[in-house]
Motif scaffolding. Structure first.
Motif, PDB file in Angstrom:
ATOM      1  N   LYS A 128       0.917  -0.718  -0.130  1.00  0.00           N
ATOM      2  CA  LYS A 128      -0.327   0.104  -0.095  1.00  0.00           C
ATOM      3  C   LYS A 128       0.812   1.147  -0.149  1.00  0.00           C
ATOM      4  CE  LYS A 128      -3.555  -2.073   2.719  1.00  0.00           C
ATOM      5  NZ  LYS A 128      -4.120  -2.002   4.327  1.00  0.00           N
ATOM      6  N   ILE A 129       2.342   0.915   0.537  1.00  0.00           N
ATOM      7  CA  ILE A 129       2.922   2.629   0.548  1.00  0.00           C
ATOM      8  C   ILE A 129       3.619   2.597  -1.144  1.00  0.00           C
ATOM      9  CG2 ILE A 129       5.180   3.150   1.438  1.00  0.00           C
ATOM     10  CD1 ILE A 129       4.717   0.788   3.180  1.00  0.00           C
ATOM     11  N   ASN A 130       3.095   4.026  -1.790  1.00  0.00           N
ATOM     12  CA  ASN A 130       4.101   4.505  -2.794  1.00  0.00           C
ATOM     13  C   ASN A 130       5.639   4.671  -2.017  1.00  0.00           C
ATOM     14  OD1 ASN A 130       4.336   7.143  -2.128  1.00  0.00           O
ATOM     15  ND2 ASN A 130       2.214   7.224  -2.893  1.00  0.00           N
ATOM     16  N   ILE A 131       6.201   4.937  -3.638  1.00  0.00           N
ATOM     17  CA  ILE A 131       7.562   5.006  -3.532  1.00  0.00           C
ATOM     18  C   ILE A 131       8.228   6.635  -2.744  1.00  0.00           C
ATOM     19  CG2 ILE A 131       7.690   6.395  -5.812  1.00  0.00           C
ATOM     20  CD1 ILE A 131      10.350   4.437  -4.458  1.00  0.00           C
ATOM     21  N   ILE A 132       7.100   7.658  -3.120  1.00  0.00           N
ATOM     22  CA  ILE A 132       7.115   8.729  -2.223  1.00  0.00           C
ATOM     23  C   ILE A 132       7.336   9.010  -0.822  1.00  0.00           C
ATOM     24  CG2 ILE A 132       6.671  11.034  -1.925  1.00  0.00           C
ATOM     25  CD1 ILE A 132       8.001  10.857  -4.628  1.00  0.00           C
ATOM     26  N   GLU A 133       6.177   7.982  -0.184  1.00  0.00           N
ATOM     27  CA  GLU A 133       6.071   8.137   0.845  1.00  0.00           C
ATOM     28  C   GLU A 133       6.948   6.926   1.576  1.00  0.00           C
ATOM     29  OE1 GLU A 133       0.875   7.439   1.318  1.00  0.00           O
ATOM     30  OE2 GLU A 133       1.996   5.649   1.268  1.00  0.00           O
ATOM     31  N   PHE A 134       7.483   6.021   0.503  1.00  0.00           N
ATOM     32  CA  PHE A 134       8.640   5.012   1.418  1.00  0.00           C
ATOM     33  C   PHE A 134       9.831   6.167   2.093  1.00  0.00           C
ATOM     34  CE2 PHE A 134      12.551   2.400   0.691  1.00  0.00           C
ATOM     35  CZ  PHE A 134      11.917   1.600   0.741  1.00  0.00           C
TER      36      PHE A 134
END
Length: 419
Positions: A128-134
């Motif tokens: 559920k985590i996108n690259i920006i959030e990661f």
């Protein structure tokens, strides 16, 4: 006995982040703890069992284990213990492995109606985590300098490590944070090679949940055999928990053949026998090593734990038949297990003279030698000596219509499959 005291008696603790704090916490209340395994294959081998046996000990002491199957981390690969990049598996293969390991874990550790052990998959929260959030929410909390100093990474700097495997410890740290916040997990355990990943997880918890967060890490020593070689490896490869990869008989024999110098250590690590029982067996190793009572107990306990009572009895039956030579008492399936590693030949079902049959298969080098061995009683078929050179071998000799066992001399067995 406190669970930490028991683990120390079993020599099962390598490192702890806060030994005094963890002991105090486990004495005050039941805690939740976790250990994970990545689905790099569709079965665990016995080396994987070690930390999960420790989880079971915590459960028996009243604590609440969580088993994590790495559906997300398994798509990337843990660089620990490797000197080269891992080949990535397809997402479909990873999922198939997740399903297989989940069923294996349920069979070994979860009894019906047991709410104490929980199984989770880190793909459920990681995907559920996108690259920006990661990068913003998690990557920002990791220092490259600290990551490079971890043994798991530093050991790979000369040969090279990709960003994918380099980021593995961030994903595993995220697992600990998620379980700390959502499952009340306060302890992660793992092998000694997981120390860097575990401490990274603790750092992330304190950065994200507050420096006063109460969480711990514990690792288990690397297990080596007395001769210095890696535990769980044999000339034939790993000892798998899947009976289709390592038969229950082979599994039983692995433990039964344990070196005297290792057997007490394995009893402590792997079995749930009491301290008194293990100490009694340890005494017998010293005073009556020829009886191999400790090895027999180890083989029985481990085969029962992994394969159940029925397959344990089957493994013991095959062992007894091979020792006594009573081959006829075995079924065709048991023969297939017991003689899996023996020299194997194929023969048709047509009747043939014993001498010609042995030579045609290649069990005997010549008719002269075959006649001599038969006449002297050096050839046994399915446990019975053959002394008549005029005897014919027929399909009726085959056990279950499938196999004929030939013994030449005292120890040279051959498995003949009828086609």
């Amino acid at each position: 006995m406190n669970i930490i005291d028991e683990l120390e008696w079993r020599d099962a603790i390598n490192q702890q982040t806060d030994a005094e704090g963890l002991r105090k916490l486990t004495e005050e209340k039941a805690i939740s703890l976790y250990c994970g395994v990545d689905p790099t294959g569709d079965s665990m081998h016995i080396g994987h069992l070690i930390p999960f046996i420790m989880l079971k000990r915590f459960q028996l002491a009243g604590h609440r284990p969580v088993i994590l199957i790495g559906g997300a981390t398994g798509t990337i690969g843990d660089p620990s213990g490797r000197q080269s990049e891992r080949s990535l598996q397809t997402l479909e293969q990873v999922q198939a492995n997740v399903d297989a390991l989940t069923e294996q874990m349920k069979k070994l550790f979860v009894t019906e109606g047991d709410a104490q052990i929980r199984l989770v998959n880190n793909y459920d929260w990681t995907h559920k985590i996108n690259i920006i959030e990661f990068l913003r929410d998690y990557g920002k909390n990791f220092s490259i300098n600290q990551m490079l100093a971890k043994d798991v990474v530093s050991s790979r700097l000369e040969t090279g490590i990709s960003f994918t495997e380099f980021s593995y410890q961030i994903l595993q740290s995220l697992d600990y944070l998620h379980l700390f916040q959502n499952e009340d997990v306060q302890l992660q355990i793992g092998g000694s090679d997981q120390w860097g990943n575990i401490t990274s997880g603790l750092d992330l918890i304190r950065r994200k949940a507050g420096s006063e967060s109460v969480a711990f890490g514990l690792t288990i020593p690397l297990m080596l055999k007395a001769d210095g070689t890696k535990f769980g490896k044999t000339a034939g490869g790993a000892i798998w928990l899947d009976p289709n990869k390592t038969t229950p008989f082979e599994f039983y024999q692995f433990w039964a053949n344990t070196d005297d110098r290792d057997v007490v250590k394995y009893l402590k690590y792997f079995t749930f026998l009491s301290k008194e029982q293990i100490e009694e067996l340890a005494e017998k190793v010293q005073t009556e090593p020829h009886k191999r009572e400790a090895q027999k107990m180890l083989a029985e306990e481990m085969t029962r734990f992994v394969h159940g009572e029925e397959l344990l009895e089957q493994a013991k039956r095959i062992t007894a038949a091979l020792f006594s030579g009573d081959i006829r008492s075995l079924t065709a399936d048991e023969i297939e297990q017991g003689f899996k590693e023996m020299p194997t030949f194929e023969a048709t079902q047509e009747s043939k003279n014993i001498v010609d049959w042995l030579v045609d298969l290649g069990i005997e080098p010549s008719k002269r030698q075959a006649r001599e061995d038969v006449t002297k009683g050096a050839i046994s078929m399915n446990g019975e000596k053959v002394t008549d050179v005029a005897r014919d071998v027929t399909a009726e000799d085959a056990i279950g219509g499938r196999f004929i066992i030939i013994r030449k001399g005292k120890k040279n067995y051959s498995l003949v499959k009828l086609t």
